[in-house]
Scaffold this motif. Sequence first.
Motif, mmCIF file in Angstrom:
data_model
loop_
_atom_site.group_PDB
_atom_site.id
_atom_site.type_symbol
_atom_site.label_atom_id
_atom_site.label_comp_id
_atom_site.label_asym_id
_atom_site.label_seq_id
_atom_site.Cartn_x
_atom_site.Cartn_y
_atom_site.Cartn_z
ATOM 1 N N LEU A 144 0.838 -1.197 0.000
ATOM 2 C CA LEU A 144 0.000 0.000 0.000
ATOM 3 C C LEU A 144 0.868 1.241 0.000
ATOM 4 N N HIS A 145 0.634 2.135 -0.955
ATOM 5 C CA HIS A 145 1.308 3.431 -0.976
ATOM 6 C C HIS A 145 0.446 4.444 -0.252
ATOM 7 N N VAL A 146 1.095 5.493 0.263
ATOM 8 C CA VAL A 146 0.373 6.497 1.026
ATOM 9 C C VAL A 146 -0.704 7.189 0.191
ATOM 10 N N ASP A 147 -0.564 7.190 -1.133
ATOM 11 C CA ASP A 147 -1.574 7.816 -1.981
ATOM 12 C C ASP A 147 -2.795 6.931 -2.206
ATOM 13 N N GLY A 148 -2.808 5.740 -1.593
ATOM 14 C CA GLY A 148 -3.937 4.823 -1.720
ATOM 15 C C GLY A 148 -3.752 3.730 -2.738
ATOM 16 N N THR A 149 -2.700 3.817 -3.564
ATOM 17 C CA THR A 149 -2.438 2.771 -4.553
ATOM 18 C C THR A 149 -2.061 1.478 -3.849
ATOM 19 N N PRO A 177 8.955 3.504 -13.263
ATOM 20 C CA PRO A 177 8.074 4.603 -12.864
ATOM 21 C C PRO A 177 8.185 4.844 -11.364
ATOM 22 N N ALA A 178 8.098 6.107 -10.972
ATOM 23 C CA ALA A 178 8.322 6.457 -9.571
ATOM 24 C C ALA A 178 7.396 5.711 -8.638
ATOM 25 N N ALA A 179 6.121 5.601 -9.017
ATOM 26 C CA ALA A 179 5.159 4.943 -8.132
ATOM 27 C C ALA A 179 5.536 3.486 -7.901
ATOM 28 N N ALA A 180 5.899 2.777 -8.968
ATOM 29 C CA ALA A 180 6.282 1.377 -8.831
ATOM 30 C C ALA A 180 7.580 1.246 -8.046
ATOM 31 N N ARG A 181 8.500 2.183 -8.285
ATOM 32 C CA ARG A 181 9.777 2.129 -7.568
ATOM 33 C C ARG A 181 9.556 2.278 -6.066
ATOM 34 N N HIS A 182 8.738 3.236 -5.699
ATOM 35 C CA HIS A 182 8.515 3.463 -4.279
ATOM 36 C C HIS A 182 7.706 2.330 -3.656
ATOM 37 N N LEU A 183 6.713 1.840 -4.386
ATOM 38 C CA LEU A 183 5.819 0.861 -3.789
ATOM 39 C C LEU A 183 6.466 -0.515 -3.672
ATOM 40 N N ALA A 184 6.995 -1.017 -4.778
ATOM 41 C CA ALA A 184 7.504 -2.374 -4.757
ATOM 42 C C ALA A 184 8.951 -2.460 -4.289
ATOM 43 N N PHE A 185 9.832 -1.695 -4.928
ATOM 44 C CA PHE A 185 11.246 -1.890 -4.652
ATOM 45 C C PHE A 185 11.662 -1.340 -3.298
ATOM 46 N N GLU A 186 11.071 -0.253 -2.858
ATOM 47 C CA GLU A 186 11.437 0.237 -1.536
ATOM 48 C C GLU A 186 11.011 -0.747 -0.459
ATOM 49 N N VAL A 187 9.867 -1.392 -0.639
ATOM 50 C CA VAL A 187 9.446 -2.398 0.325
ATOM 51 C C VAL A 187 10.464 -3.530 0.377
ATOM 52 N N PHE A 188 10.937 -3.960 -0.804
ATOM 53 C CA PHE A 188 11.941 -5.018 -0.829
ATOM 54 C C PHE A 188 13.259 -4.550 -0.213
ATOM 55 N N LYS A 244 -1.407 -1.435 -10.978
ATOM 56 C CA LYS A 244 -1.875 -0.054 -11.063
ATOM 57 C C LYS A 244 -0.717 0.933 -11.119
ATOM 58 N N THR A 245 0.478 0.473 -10.776
ATOM 59 C CA THR A 245 1.635 1.376 -10.751
ATOM 60 C C THR A 245 2.662 1.047 -11.826
ATOM 61 N N PHE A 246 2.485 -0.059 -12.522
ATOM 62 C CA PHE A 246 3.458 -0.466 -13.543
ATOM 63 C C PHE A 246 2.664 -0.946 -14.747
ATOM 64 N N THR A 247 2.563 -0.126 -15.762
ATOM 65 C CA THR A 247 1.734 -0.418 -16.926
ATOM 66 C C THR A 247 2.590 -0.818 -18.120
#
Length: 518
Positions: free
Chosen positions: A126-131, A199-210, A154-157
């Motif tokens: 979950l990202h802070v923006d709701g994604t 993409p920034a959203a995918a980077r923050h959501l998936a890779f930062e969690v990892f 939704k973050t990596f198209t």
Amino acid sequence: MLPMRGLPVEPPIRPGRDRNAEVLPARPGRPSASHLDRPPRAVVVGGGIAGVTAAVALAERGLSVRLVEKEPDLGGRLQGWSAAPDRTMTRGFHAFFKQYYNLRALLRRVSPDLGMLRPVADYPLLHVDGTEESFAGIPRTPPWNVAGFVLRSKTFTLADLRRMNPAAATRLFDVSIPRTYAELDAVDASTFLRDIGFPAAARHLAFEVFSRSFFADPVNLSAAELATMFHIYFLGSSEGLIFDVPRDAYPTTLWHPLHRLLTELGAEVRTGTSVSRIERGPAGFTVHTATERLTADAVVLATDVRGLRRLVADSPTLGDPGWRSRIAALRTAPPFLVSRLWLDRPAAPHRAPFLGTSGFRLLDNISVLDLFEDEARTWRANTGGSVVELHAYALPDEVDQNQVVDDLTAQLRTVYPELAEARIRHEEHVLAQDCPLFAPGSFAHRPTVTTPDPALVLAGDLVRVDLPVALMERAATSGFTAANALLGHWRIRGHDLWSVTNSGRSPFLRRAARRSAG
């Protein structure tokens, strides 16, 4: 082990569903130490995953093993302790992935069907923006897992996929250890992902969690470490990203059974005992504790970073100057905090057992323990409440624990609004800084299992292991590797090791990656 003449060679039994998993066969030798005049004596310093694995592996081959652990119980960074008769505290949630072949081999010794573990259905991000992203239901085998994730993400198209830098991105599809470290270790994970064009959203959501599962911010993590992790869990394995968790608190589920196993194997387990120094002499080692001196033919050092640095610094006869300087240079990751809250009302029934979060001030994940752990389920049944655990990684060195706890609790009430008015009936917190830091450029200097002294070996997730393993699996793999190195001195058969494939799954993408690297 070499087959007896005239008998067919039995192929090793695969430890999972992945047909591409690779085996590193055990060094052949005698089945045990029974052919020797006396069993070799080994002291294992440290009772976490690595130390227990090494002790079990040595004791199974007939060595006289003494395991020394400074804490009251086994477990290391997976230890647990009683906070009250109905409450256990630990150092935090851990995921037991199905590609943790060597860790699972250890656990099968006390639970052959791994009944101590139960699967989780999903772990959303979950990202802070709701994604929000989910891994449930996507194919497990590469490259179909990637396609399934991209088509649903939704973050990596697909448009994001076309905008990526293919020359840089192909490095993720051609991971091989140690070559990947030679290519990428000098780069930090954050720069690497930007170069790829994620993409920034995918980077923050998936890779930062990892990356933060290594307790470090991506800017302080080696890109090779991140690429290896992505290979282990996604691009290099068909075991999938859904993991198992222990059915009950760690002491009950893991450490008490493993303690009993060691005792049954004839090993001696000494908890609550610190090692102050070790002397190396012509006849072997003398391991000093507060009350006695233990003699040994071999020693396994399976401590955390600070424990290893201190012990080596106080043991001037160990190793050589170059090795000692490498130990002294080891660094720990920033502090982390684990908060466990016993609440007076339950989380909503649709919540996932584990939620990874990104973009919040400090919150990195939320676990609802009463959804998977028996002790917490009993708490919920008896009180109507819930047991929730919050993690904050990569905190500043000078951190106010109370402020972090307040911040995490406030964020929990926002993310899970049904808990906004929940009262905290009990709470326990752990603030620690003892995880290894895998900083850019550190791999070449990382100590290996073997040392300048063939009778002294290292084990732990801080140790360099030239296989695609990470976290708990690296600890278990290093424990077996350390035992194998010592067993070889006495020509005793070692233990097979397994890993996900140590190469990319697609020959086409491997060739493309090597062309771009050249």
